[in-house]
Design a protein around this motif. Sequence first.
Motif, mmCIF file in Angstrom:
data_model
loop_
_atom_site.group_PDB
_atom_site.id
_atom_site.type_symbol
_atom_site.label_atom_id
_atom_site.label_comp_id
_atom_site.label_asym_id
_atom_site.label_seq_id
_atom_site.Cartn_x
_atom_site.Cartn_y
_atom_site.Cartn_z
ATOM 1 N N ARG A 104 0.834 -1.204 0.000
ATOM 2 C CA ARG A 104 0.000 0.000 0.000
ATOM 3 C C ARG A 104 0.871 1.257 0.000
ATOM 4 N NH1 ARG A 104 -2.903 -0.227 4.865
ATOM 5 N NH2 ARG A 104 -1.623 1.391 5.770
ATOM 6 N N TYR A 105 1.915 1.270 0.806
ATOM 7 C CA TYR A 105 2.811 2.426 0.849
ATOM 8 C C TYR A 105 3.675 2.519 -0.408
ATOM 9 C CZ TYR A 105 1.733 3.722 5.652
ATOM 10 O OH TYR A 105 1.104 4.159 6.790
ATOM 11 N N ALA A 106 4.095 1.385 -0.937
ATOM 12 C CA ALA A 106 4.946 1.389 -2.138
ATOM 13 C C ALA A 106 4.215 1.985 -3.337
ATOM 14 C CB ALA A 106 5.426 -0.026 -2.443
ATOM 15 N N VAL A 107 2.905 1.782 -3.398
ATOM 16 C CA VAL A 107 2.111 2.368 -4.491
ATOM 17 C C VAL A 107 2.023 3.890 -4.338
ATOM 18 C CG1 VAL A 107 -0.257 2.499 -5.401
ATOM 19 C CG2 VAL A 107 0.776 0.286 -4.936
ATOM 20 N N LEU A 108 2.018 4.363 -3.105
ATOM 21 C CA LEU A 108 1.867 5.794 -2.843
ATOM 22 C C LEU A 108 3.149 6.591 -3.040
ATOM 23 C CD1 LEU A 108 -0.319 5.624 0.392
ATOM 24 C CD2 LEU A 108 -1.078 6.137 -1.939
ATOM 25 N N ASP A 109 4.303 5.959 -2.870
ATOM 26 C CA ASP A 109 5.577 6.674 -2.952
ATOM 27 C C ASP A 109 6.607 5.787 -3.652
ATOM 28 O OD1 ASP A 109 8.126 7.923 -2.347
ATOM 29 O OD2 ASP A 109 7.093 9.037 -0.768
ATOM 30 N N ALA A 110 7.122 6.249 -4.783
ATOM 31 C CA ALA A 110 8.062 5.462 -5.590
ATOM 32 C C ALA A 110 9.400 5.250 -4.890
ATOM 33 C CB ALA A 110 8.282 6.138 -6.939
ATOM 34 N N ARG A 111 9.672 5.995 -3.823
ATOM 35 C CA ARG A 111 10.925 5.818 -3.089
ATOM 36 C C ARG A 111 10.877 4.591 -2.177
ATOM 37 N NH1 ARG A 111 11.149 11.613 -0.356
ATOM 38 N NH2 ARG A 111 8.982 10.965 -0.029
ATOM 39 N N ILE A 112 9.704 3.979 -2.056
ATOM 40 C CA ILE A 112 9.544 2.797 -1.213
ATOM 41 C C ILE A 112 9.513 1.559 -2.104
ATOM 42 C CG2 ILE A 112 8.036 1.599 0.416
ATOM 43 C CD1 ILE A 112 7.015 4.365 1.284
ATOM 44 N N ARG A 113 10.406 0.617 -1.806
ATOM 45 C CA ARG A 113 10.458 -0.623 -2.571
ATOM 46 C C ARG A 113 10.301 -1.817 -1.647
ATOM 47 N NH1 ARG A 113 15.444 -1.398 -6.066
ATOM 48 N NH2 ARG A 113 16.564 -0.375 -4.400
#
Length: 95
Positions: A52-61
Amino acid sequence: MQEKVSVIMPVHNAEKYLSESISSVLQQTYPYWELLIVDDCSTDNSLAIINRYAVLDARIRCLKTDAPSGSPCLPRNLGIKAAQGRFIAFLDSDD
């Protein structure tokens, strides 16, 4: 040019505090970072929270281990190998 910081977070069944830990990185004032979250075969909702967070922010993998390792060592090493930053910081999923 600003230096990127790679934040590596091993995760195993950490749904209780995971959102707070991820949010703490998102709230940093230094914008040049990547968050590598390495799921160690969680059986709770940790993976769904990470995605869910990875979809919101590209800096999260999101990275995953092939089998549960039983310690944060393998997930940390996977994160180090995938890191693109000049600096590396570790963050536990319950911090």
